[in-house]
Design an enzyme around this catalytic site. Structure first.
Site, short mmCIF file in Angstrom:
data_model
loop_
_atom_site.label_atom_id
_atom_site.label_comp_id
_atom_site.label_asym_id
_atom_site.label_seq_id
_atom_site.Cartn_x
_atom_site.Cartn_y
_atom_site.Cartn_z
N ASP A 284 -3.02 -1.68 -7.23
CA ASP A 284 -3.66 -2.12 -5.99
C ASP A 284 -5.09 -2.62 -6.25
O ASP A 284 -6.05 -1.87 -6.22
CB ASP A 284 -3.65 -0.93 -5.02
CG ASP A 284 -4.16 -1.29 -3.64
OD1 ASP A 284 -4.70 -2.40 -3.48
OD2 ASP A 284 -4.05 -0.45 -2.74
N GLN B 200 -0.15 2.31 -6.24
CA GLN B 200 -1.61 2.53 -6.22
C GLN B 200 -2.30 2.01 -7.49
O GLN B 200 -3.39 1.46 -7.41
CB GLN B 200 -1.92 4.01 -6.03
CG GLN B 200 -2.12 4.34 -4.57
CD GLN B 200 -2.33 5.81 -4.32
OE1 GLN B 200 -2.45 6.61 -5.23
NE2 GLN B 200 -2.36 6.18 -3.04
N TYR C 161 -3.11 -0.07 8.84
CA TYR C 161 -4.24 -0.92 9.19
C TYR C 161 -4.59 -0.76 10.67
O TYR C 161 -3.87 -0.12 11.43
CB TYR C 161 -3.90 -2.39 8.92
CG TYR C 161 -3.77 -2.71 7.46
CD1 TYR C 161 -4.90 -2.88 6.67
CD2 TYR C 161 -2.53 -2.85 6.86
CE1 TYR C 161 -4.80 -3.18 5.32
CE2 TYR C 161 -2.41 -3.16 5.51
CZ TYR C 161 -3.56 -3.31 4.75
OH TYR C 161 -3.45 -3.62 3.42
N SER D 228 -7.75 -2.27 -3.48
CA SER D 228 -8.43 -0.97 -3.44
C SER D 228 -9.45 -0.85 -4.56
O SER D 228 -10.56 -0.38 -4.35
CB SER D 228 -7.42 0.17 -3.55
OG SER D 228 -6.69 0.27 -2.36
N ARG E 6 0.85 -1.20 0.00
CA ARG E 6 0.00 0.00 0.00
C ARG E 6 0.88 1.24 0.00
O ARG E 6 0.89 2.02 0.96
CB ARG E 6 -0.87 -0.03 1.24
CG ARG E 6 -2.29 -0.54 1.16
CD ARG E 6 -2.63 -1.73 0.42
NE ARG E 6 -3.98 -1.65 -0.13
CZ ARG E 6 -5.09 -1.79 0.57
NH1 ARG E 6 -5.05 -2.02 1.86
NH2 ARG E 6 -6.27 -1.71 -0.01
P1 NAD Z 1 -9.26 -2.86 5.64
O1 NAD Z 1 -10.11 -3.54 4.60
O2 NAD Z 1 -8.10 -3.58 6.21
O3 NAD Z 1 -10.20 -2.43 6.86
C1 NAD Z 1 -11.33 -1.59 6.67
C2 NAD Z 1 -11.41 -0.60 7.79
O4 NAD Z 1 -11.84 -1.27 8.99
C3 NAD Z 1 -10.10 0.10 8.15
O5 NAD Z 1 -10.27 1.48 7.98
C4 NAD Z 1 -9.86 -0.29 9.60
O6 NAD Z 1 -9.28 0.76 10.35
C5 NAD Z 1 -11.28 -0.56 10.06
N1 NAD Z 1 -11.40 -1.35 11.30
C6 NAD Z 1 -10.68 -2.43 11.71
N2 NAD Z 1 -11.11 -2.84 12.92
C7 NAD Z 1 -12.13 -2.01 13.29
C8 NAD Z 1 -12.98 -1.93 14.41
N3 NAD Z 1 -12.88 -2.79 15.42
N4 NAD Z 1 -13.91 -0.94 14.45
C9 NAD Z 1 -14.02 -0.06 13.41
N5 NAD Z 1 -13.24 -0.10 12.31
C10 NAD Z 1 -12.32 -1.05 12.25
O7 NAD Z 1 -8.81 -1.44 5.10
P2 NAD Z 1 -8.37 -1.00 3.65
O8 NAD Z 1 -9.53 -0.45 2.93
O9 NAD Z 1 -7.62 -2.13 3.03
O10 NAD Z 1 -7.41 0.18 3.99
C11 NAD Z 1 -6.41 0.04 5.00
C12 NAD Z 1 -5.50 1.24 5.03
O11 NAD Z 1 -4.65 1.25 3.90
C13 NAD Z 1 -6.20 2.57 5.05
O12 NAD Z 1 -5.47 3.41 5.90
C14 NAD Z 1 -6.08 3.06 3.65
O13 NAD Z 1 -6.16 4.46 3.55
C15 NAD Z 1 -4.69 2.55 3.33
N6 NAD Z 1 -4.46 2.43 1.89
C16 NAD Z 1 -3.36 3.02 1.36
C17 NAD Z 1 -3.12 2.91 0.00
C18 NAD Z 1 -1.92 3.54 -0.62
O14 NAD Z 1 -1.32 4.41 -0.05
N7 NAD Z 1 -1.53 3.05 -1.77
C19 NAD Z 1 -3.98 2.17 -0.79
C20 NAD Z 1 -5.09 1.57 -0.21
C21 NAD Z 1 -5.32 1.70 1.14
#
Ligand code: NAD
Length: 373
Positions: free
Chosen positions: A130, A127, A226, A133, A122
């Protein structure tokens, strides 16, 4: 000899996506690669073989993969297919090694270089590769539509000759990629939106989408952007705040996930039992067991007056766009190592190194090594 890329037709139940679309096949052809596709690979998304101008088609799957340099798919291929691949060839697809232990061992032993799409780091540079995403974005959007059609109410405020209808309340729990898209979609449909997450940085992101943030005061930031698992004390603190928001919502979309762990339970049976009659929960975390205690993965269940949906493989419900984005993600990854019509893997490149699951007879991903041995 040009690099041969083989595209498999998906065989797993409910999988409609295909790992190649005509525009990507054209781009690969421009890079000097030959694209060979299993006949009918795009049929489930109404993409006929004839739509591909720069690819060859075959019904003979064995011949398709036997001399391929790169094999691409969405889901992992079955063992028979891997056994046909030549040692040293590259496989690119979602794997999730902890769910595919035997297959991962076979990939290792067959000396296949596997790039697992779920392992793409990530980081900003990755991106465009990904797929987690791109697919989560579509799922977040569709979750709201699923919720809306299971509701006997409308989402927007509506003023009619016989009075006004109040906008529906939508709560999104888990504000990663899918959750933020769900908030944006619900807002576009006119709902009042609220978001909740255990990573405090999501407050600003939710607010920028016109949603209120439900602040529980719990900070559960884990590593790599995460979340981490919560302690019982934190769970109690959260429940005290969140219950009221759950119980006044018309639609709840849950998306919470912690890498490598079962889905955290965010909504208890008791909280559902106190929800408004007619409300709907769409649990996008059903694949990992679900965020709601009533969720039955793959089913829609009626709990009293509340409907709980546990849809599986939501991106496949939007197979056309899911395939398009996925194929583009894979193309961007392939472009990293397809240079001057040859495959050149640069292991000092973080994306190559971190996305690799197996290479040269070894499981090279540390977390997978622990599970696979
Ligand atoms: P994910 O599918 O792992 O989780 C979804 C969401 O659930 C997350 O926001 C997490 O904080 C939340 N979560 C976990 N436990 C929880 C709880 N008990 N109560 C409430 N919420 C809870 O997440 P994702 O969509 O894969 O994204 C993870 C991170 O990666 C994010 O910070 C996202 O911005 C980042 N990201 C970065 C890039 C990049 O820079 N290239 C790309 C994609 C995602």
């Amino acid at each position: 000899m040009p690099v041969k890329i083989a595209v498999l037709k998906e065989t797993r139940p409910n999988e409609t996506r295909v790992a190649m679309v005509p525009a990507v096949a054209d781009k690969l052809a421009k890079l000097g690669a030959e694209v060979h596709i299993q006949s009918g690979a795009g049929a489930a998304v109404k993409l006929p073989d004839t739509a591909f101008k720069s690819a060859k088609f075959t019904d003979d799957v064995g011949a398709l993969v036997r001399d391929a340099d790169v094999v691409v798919s969405v889901q992992p291929p079955d063992a028979a297919m891997v056994s046909e691949m030549r040692p040293g060839a590259i496989l690119i697809c979602f794997v999730y090694a902890h769910r595919e232990v035997e297959l991962t061992r076979l990939l290792r032993d067959r000396r296949i270089t596997t790039f697992a799409m779920e392992l793409v780091p990530r980081i900003t540079r990755a991106q465009a590769m990904d797929a987690l995403s791109s697919q989560a974005t579509l799922a977040g959007y569709y979750a709201v539509l699923l919720g809306a059609i299971h509701l006997d109410r409308i989402l927007p405020m509506m003023t009619t000759a016989v009075g006004s209808i109040r906008p529906a309340r939508t709560l999104v729990m888990g504000l990663g990629v899918a959750g933020l898209q769900a908030l944006a979609t619900a807002r576009r449909l006119g709902a009042m939106t609220e978001g909740y997450d255990v990573r405090p940085e999501t407050k600003e992101q939710a607010e920028s989408l016109g949603a209120k943030f439900v602040d529980t005061g719990v900070d559960a930031r884990g590593s790599g952007g995460y979340a981490r698992e919560l302690t019982q004390e934190e769970k109690d603190k959260i429940a005290a705040v969140v219950t009221k928001h759950i119980q006044q919502s018309d639609i709840i979309v849950t998306t919470a996930a912690i890498p490598g762990r079962p889905s955290p339970k965010l909504i208890s049976k008791a909280q559902v039992d106190g929800m408004k009659a007619g409300s709907v929960i769409v649990d996008l975390a059903a694949e990992g067991g679900g965020n709601c205690e009533y969720t039955e993965p793959g089913k829609t269940v009626q709990v009293g007056q509340v409907t709980v949906l546990g849809p599986l493989n939501v991106p496949s419900m939007l197979g056309e766009h899911a395939s398009e984005l996925y194929a583009k993600n894979q193309f961007n990854l392939i472009e990293l190592f397809l240079k001057e019509q040859q495959i050149k893997l640069d292991w000092s490149d973080e994306i190559i190194a971190k996305t690799a699951l197996t290479h040269d007879g070894k499981v090279v991903n540390e977390a997978a090594q622990k599970v696979v041995g």
